[in-house]
Design an enzyme around this catalytic site. Structure first.
Site, PDB file in Angstrom:
ATOM      1  N   ARG A 121       0.843  -1.201   0.000  1.00 30.28           N
ATOM      2  CA  ARG A 121       0.000   0.000   0.000  1.00 30.28           C
ATOM      3  C   ARG A 121       0.873   1.243   0.000  1.00 30.28           C
ATOM      4  NH1 ARG A 121      -2.863  -0.869   5.048  1.00 30.28           N
ATOM      5  NH2 ARG A 121      -3.235   1.346   4.911  1.00 30.28           N
ATOM      6  N   LYS A 186       3.054  -7.008  12.155  1.00 32.99           N
ATOM      7  CA  LYS A 186       2.342  -7.340  10.911  1.00 32.99           C
ATOM      8  C   LYS A 186       2.664  -8.756  10.430  1.00 32.99           C
ATOM      9  CE  LYS A 186       1.477  -5.156   6.444  1.00 32.99           C
ATOM     10  NZ  LYS A 186       1.289  -3.822   5.883  1.00 32.99           N
ATOM     11  N   ARG A 323      -0.973   4.366  14.927  1.00 34.19           N
ATOM     12  CA  ARG A 323       0.078   3.771  15.756  1.00 34.19           C
ATOM     13  C   ARG A 323      -0.415   3.741  17.202  1.00 34.19           C
ATOM     14  NH1 ARG A 323       5.443   6.522  14.270  1.00 34.19           N
ATOM     15  NH2 ARG A 323       5.017   5.761  12.171  1.00 34.19           N
TER      16      ARG A 323
HETATM   17  C1  BTN Z   1       0.538  -3.819   2.326  1.00 34.32           C
HETATM   18  O1  BTN Z   1       1.270  -2.850   2.046  1.00 34.32           O
HETATM   19  O2  BTN Z   1       0.311  -4.110   3.499  1.00 34.32           O
HETATM   20  C2  BTN Z   1      -0.074  -4.636   1.224  1.00 34.32           C
HETATM   21  C3  BTN Z   1       0.838  -5.724   0.752  1.00 34.32           C
HETATM   22  C4  BTN Z   1       0.236  -6.582  -0.329  1.00 34.32           C
HETATM   23  C5  BTN Z   1       1.233  -7.556  -0.903  1.00 34.32           C
HETATM   24  C6  BTN Z   1       0.595  -8.532  -1.852  1.00 34.32           C
HETATM   25  S1  BTN Z   1       1.691  -9.846  -2.274  1.00 34.32           S
HETATM   26  C7  BTN Z   1       0.610 -10.378  -3.526  1.00 34.32           C
HETATM   27  C8  BTN Z   1       0.072  -9.145  -4.197  1.00 34.32           C
HETATM   28  N1  BTN Z   1       0.975  -8.700  -5.242  1.00 34.32           N
HETATM   29  C9  BTN Z   1       1.553  -7.537  -4.964  1.00 34.32           C
HETATM   30  O3  BTN Z   1       2.377  -6.963  -5.685  1.00 34.32           O
HETATM   31  N2  BTN Z   1       1.102  -7.072  -3.785  1.00 34.32           N
HETATM   32  C10 BTN Z   1       0.138  -7.976  -3.190  1.00 34.32           C
END
Ligand code: BTN
Length: 325
Positions: A121, A186, A323
């Protein structure tokens, strides 16, 4: 990464020593070609030892995804999910966005053993390693319009948390809007990308990354508090079982969301929220941070907080970070 690198790593997956000669012979390649193909293994976030006279050995065994076993489990579920597993891709979500534009059906899922440009994100990179993570995306088509998908990413977080708990992960909780955490660290990240007409239909690409067994190398690259499945499951579920459970639970949750929105998942989400009733610091994307107390989650997925001067605010933007204080 070349296909040969992945073939060689499959020969080495048990974590034992294998001579270069044996691997090269079984793959019909020269030893020099094999040694060249293995040079890039560190880029996959894993460690490979090469010991003269003994051969190659991985620091940790790798459990590659078992497409047959997962397919068998998925064959029994409705709504239908059809999964493809690839060794390497830039990002499963980027690929599914392209497939969605070409008309791919709802329930199309893609998992990658290794993403070379995983996206998180807020434009961040998503760090993973070969065998140390689960990285997959699921394409879902909705009757409801894109304007009615608020709360979807929370419903997804609730489903991912439930699936992980069902596979033996302990103390799983969610953090608004859609992180999955254990002990405030996380465990899984979710990226939901939506498009479509405001009155419908619409489409979502749900991308999920789960930290399965983070090695030192990955930990060095991640700048937030993280935890992996290995750190919070009494008995380690297999990567394949975990992926199957996640896809089954998610497909049910997405179908349910299309019928009744976030309402069906709201109570469960609330009971899983690690920050419910807590004092937090709120970091809006372009404004000054402020302190507040988490009061509730609204029917549309907005987080209800009360500020120090008694104002009730509904936080709706996914660009806001919380946070604990
Ligand atoms: C976050 O920032 O918390 C979201 C992470 C999401 C990662 C997943 S891995 C599978 C899919 N492909 C990506 O490039 N991102 C999501």
């Amino acid at each position: 990464m070349s296909a040969l690198t992945f073939q060689a790593l499959r020969s080495l997956a048990d974590g034992r020593f294998h001579s270069g000669e044996d691997i090269a012979r079984s793959l019909n390649r020269s030893r020099a070609t094999l040694s060249e193909a293995l040079k890039r293994v560190p880029d996959l976030g894993i460690e490979l030892f090469s010991v003269p006279g003994k051969g190659y050995r991985l620091a940790q065994p790798i459990e590659f995804l078992d497409a047959k076993a997962i397919g068998k489990r998925l064959a029994t579920v409705q709504p239908r999910v059809s999964l493809e597993i690839v060794d390497e891709i830039d990002s499963t979500s980027t690929r599914l966005l392209a497939l969605a534009a070409e008309g791919a059906p709802s329930g199309t899922a893609l998992a990658a053993e290794w993403q070379n440009s995983g996206r998180g994100r807020r434009g961040r990179a998503w760090v993973s390693s070969l065998g140390g993570s689960l990285t997959f995306s699921l394409l879902w088509r909705f009757e409801r319009g894109a304007g009615h998908l608020a709360g979807l990413s929370l419903a997804v977080g609730e489903a991912v948390a439930r699936a992980l708990a069902r596979c033996g992960v302990e103390r799983v909780q969610v953090k608004w809007p859609n992180d999955v955490v254990v002990d405030f660290r996380k465990l899984a990240g979710i990226l939901v990308e939506t498009s479509g007409e405001s009155q419908g239909p619409s489409v979502a690409i749900v991308g999920v990354g789960v930290n399965y067994r983070l090695g030192e190398k990955s930990l060095d690259l991640i700048d937030q508090a993280v935890i992996d499945v290995a750190g919070c499951a009494q008995e380690m579920p297999s990567r394949s079982d975990l992926l199957a459970e996640l896809l089954v639970t998610l497909s049910n949750a997405l179908a349910q969301f299309d019928r009744s929105g976030f309402a069906a998942a709201r109570d469960s989400w609330r009971s899983l929220h690690a920050y419910q009733g807590r004092r937090v610091r709120v970091f809006p994307a372009h404004e000054a941070a402020y302190d507040a107390e988490v009061v509730d989650v609204a029917p549309d997925g907005a987080l209800v907080v009360s500020t120090a001067d008694g104002r009730a605010l509904n936080l709706a933007s996914a660009d806001i970070t919380l946070r604990a204080r």
